[in-house]
Structure formats: structure tokens, C-alpha cells
Design a protein around this motif. Structure first.
Motif, PDB file in Angstrom:
ATOM      1  N   SER A 130       0.232  12.805  -8.230  1.00 19.20           N
ATOM      2  CA  SER A 130       1.552  13.222  -8.300  1.00 19.20           C
ATOM      3  C   SER A 130       1.954  12.655  -7.358  1.00 19.20           C
ATOM      4  O   SER A 130       3.352  11.970  -7.843  1.00 19.20           O
ATOM      5  CB  SER A 130       2.228  15.012  -7.238  1.00 19.20           C
TER       6      SER A 130
ATOM      7  N   PHE B 191       4.523   8.990  -7.870  1.00 19.95           N
ATOM      8  CA  PHE B 191       6.128   9.259  -7.286  1.00 19.95           C
ATOM      9  C   PHE B 191       5.915   7.567  -6.716  1.00 19.95           C
ATOM     10  O   PHE B 191       7.494   6.809  -6.717  1.00 19.95           O
ATOM     11  CB  PHE B 191       5.769   9.709  -6.453  1.00 19.95           C
TER      12      PHE B 191
ATOM     13  N   TYR C 188       8.830   4.608  -7.141  1.00 18.40           N
ATOM     14  CA  TYR C 188       9.870   4.301  -5.837  1.00 18.40           C
ATOM     15  C   TYR C 188       9.515   3.142  -6.120  1.00 18.40           C
ATOM     16  O   TYR C 188      10.893   2.512  -5.976  1.00 18.40           O
ATOM     17  CB  TYR C 188       9.034   5.007  -4.478  1.00 18.40           C
TER      18      TYR C 188
ATOM     19  N   LEU D 124      15.386   9.061  -3.389  1.00 17.39           N
ATOM     20  CA  LEU D 124      13.789   9.077  -2.953  1.00 17.39           C
ATOM     21  C   LEU D 124      14.190   9.296  -1.483  1.00 17.39           C
ATOM     22  O   LEU D 124      12.654   9.906  -0.985  1.00 17.39           O
ATOM     23  CB  LEU D 124      13.424   7.990  -3.605  1.00 17.39           C
TER      24      LEU D 124
ATOM     25  N   LYS E 193       5.885  15.895   0.548  1.00 18.96           N
ATOM     26  CA  LYS E 193       6.216  16.697  -0.382  1.00 18.96           C
ATOM     27  C   LYS E 193       7.082  17.937   0.384  1.00 18.96           C
ATOM     28  O   LYS E 193       6.816  18.270   0.850  1.00 18.96           O
ATOM     29  CB  LYS E 193       5.418  17.314  -1.330  1.00 18.96           C
TER      30      LYS E 193
ATOM     31  N   ASP F 111       8.833  17.838  -5.054  1.00 17.36           N
ATOM     32  CA  ASP F 111       9.353  16.333  -5.420  1.00 17.36           C
ATOM     33  C   ASP F 111       9.057  15.489  -3.561  1.00 17.36           C
ATOM     34  O   ASP F 111       8.548  16.511  -3.008  1.00 17.36           O
ATOM     35  CB  ASP F 111      10.745  16.271  -4.864  1.00 17.36           C
ATOM     36  N   TRP F 112       8.667  14.904  -3.731  1.00 16.01           N
ATOM     37  CA  TRP F 112       8.221  13.784  -2.833  1.00 16.01           C
ATOM     38  C   TRP F 112       9.220  12.789  -2.254  1.00 16.01           C
ATOM     39  O   TRP F 112      10.282  12.606  -3.234  1.00 16.01           O
ATOM     40  CB  TRP F 112       6.843  12.696  -3.236  1.00 16.01           C
TER      41      TRP F 112
END
Length: 136
Positions: free
Chosen positions: A4, A8, A12, A27, A110, A115-116
Motif C-alpha cells: 500500500s 501511494f 505521490y 496527500l 497511514k 490513506d497515507w
């Protein structure tokens, strides 16, 4: 975490490469904190100042038809829900890399909704182009 976070980080870096401020805002954590060192001077800043800095950088890239040269140096798992990415960034302007780069130590966390988000950064700005350091 590995898969994950990798997904991400790919997103990014793509958002960074395309200079998409709207996407980047999503983000970065609203509680983001950073420290930047430029020529020995230390500046601490948070989310709002960061967004202004990204906006200036992205506008420069667009105005000068430049490109980001981003390189992943290392990824460190800090714990189950935190990871650090060590990245170098410089610009390619008129086909030439700038002679300086920025070295980013960026910590991502996280959140409860899986979500990161970028939560902390330590940045060494204006160092000799990192490409020379990577070959040694």
C-alpha cells in the motif's frame, strides 16, 4: 504496509512530476511539519507555508517548461503505519539538470481510513547535485 505504501509513493511522485497542486494538497496532512536547511539557515514551517512553497515551485516548472528529476534513494519502514522515503529532487531546465538538488527525508503515516499522508519532512536544500553522490 509495503504494497500500500509503494502504491501511494508511486502516486505521490507522479503528482509531484506533473506539478499538480490540487492533487498534492490531498496527500499532505493538515498537521504537516517540516524543517528546511538552506545554506546553513534553518526554517520550520507547516501545511500552509508548504502549500505556498509547492505552488511557487510548480509555477516555476510550468512557466519555464522544466521537468522534475526525482530519485528514490531509500525507503525505511518506521513502524506498521509509518514509512520514510529519502528522495532527491532537482529540475531539468532547457535539457540541463540544475547544479543543485534538494534532499528530502519525508515521513508518511497511514491514517485511520487507510490513506497515507505526508506528515513530516526534513529537507537539505541547494546541495551539490545528488547524482554525483549516488555513484560513490
Amino acid at each position: 504496509m509495503e504494497n500500500s505504501f509503494r502504491q501511494f509513493l508511486h502516486t505521490y511522485l507522479e503528482v509531484w512530476r506533473t506539478s499538480s497542486l490540487i492533487e498534492l494538497k490531498d496527500l499532505i496532512s493538515k498537521e504537516y511539519q517540516a524543517r528546511e536547511i538552506t545554506g546553513g539557515e534553518i526554517v520550520d514551517f507547516g501545511y500552509e507555508e508548504s502549500i505556498k512553497g509547492w505552488e511557487e515551485g510548480f509555477n516555476f516548472v510550468k512557466d519555464n517548461r522544466a521537468q522534475w528529476d526525482l530519485n528514490e534513494i531509500s525507503i525505511l519502514s518506521l513502524n506498521e503505519d509509518e514509512a520514510m522515503a529519502i528522495l532527491s529532487a532537482t529540475l531539468i531546465v532547457q535539457g540541463k539538470n540544475l547544479e543543485t538538488a534538494n534532499l528530502f527525508f519525508q515521513t508518511f503515516k497511514k491514517s485511520g481510513d487507510n490513506d497515507w499522508k505526508l506528515v513530516r519532512s526534513y529537507i537539505e536544500a541547494g546541495i551539490s547535485n545528488i547524482d554525483r553522490m549516488q555513484t560513490n
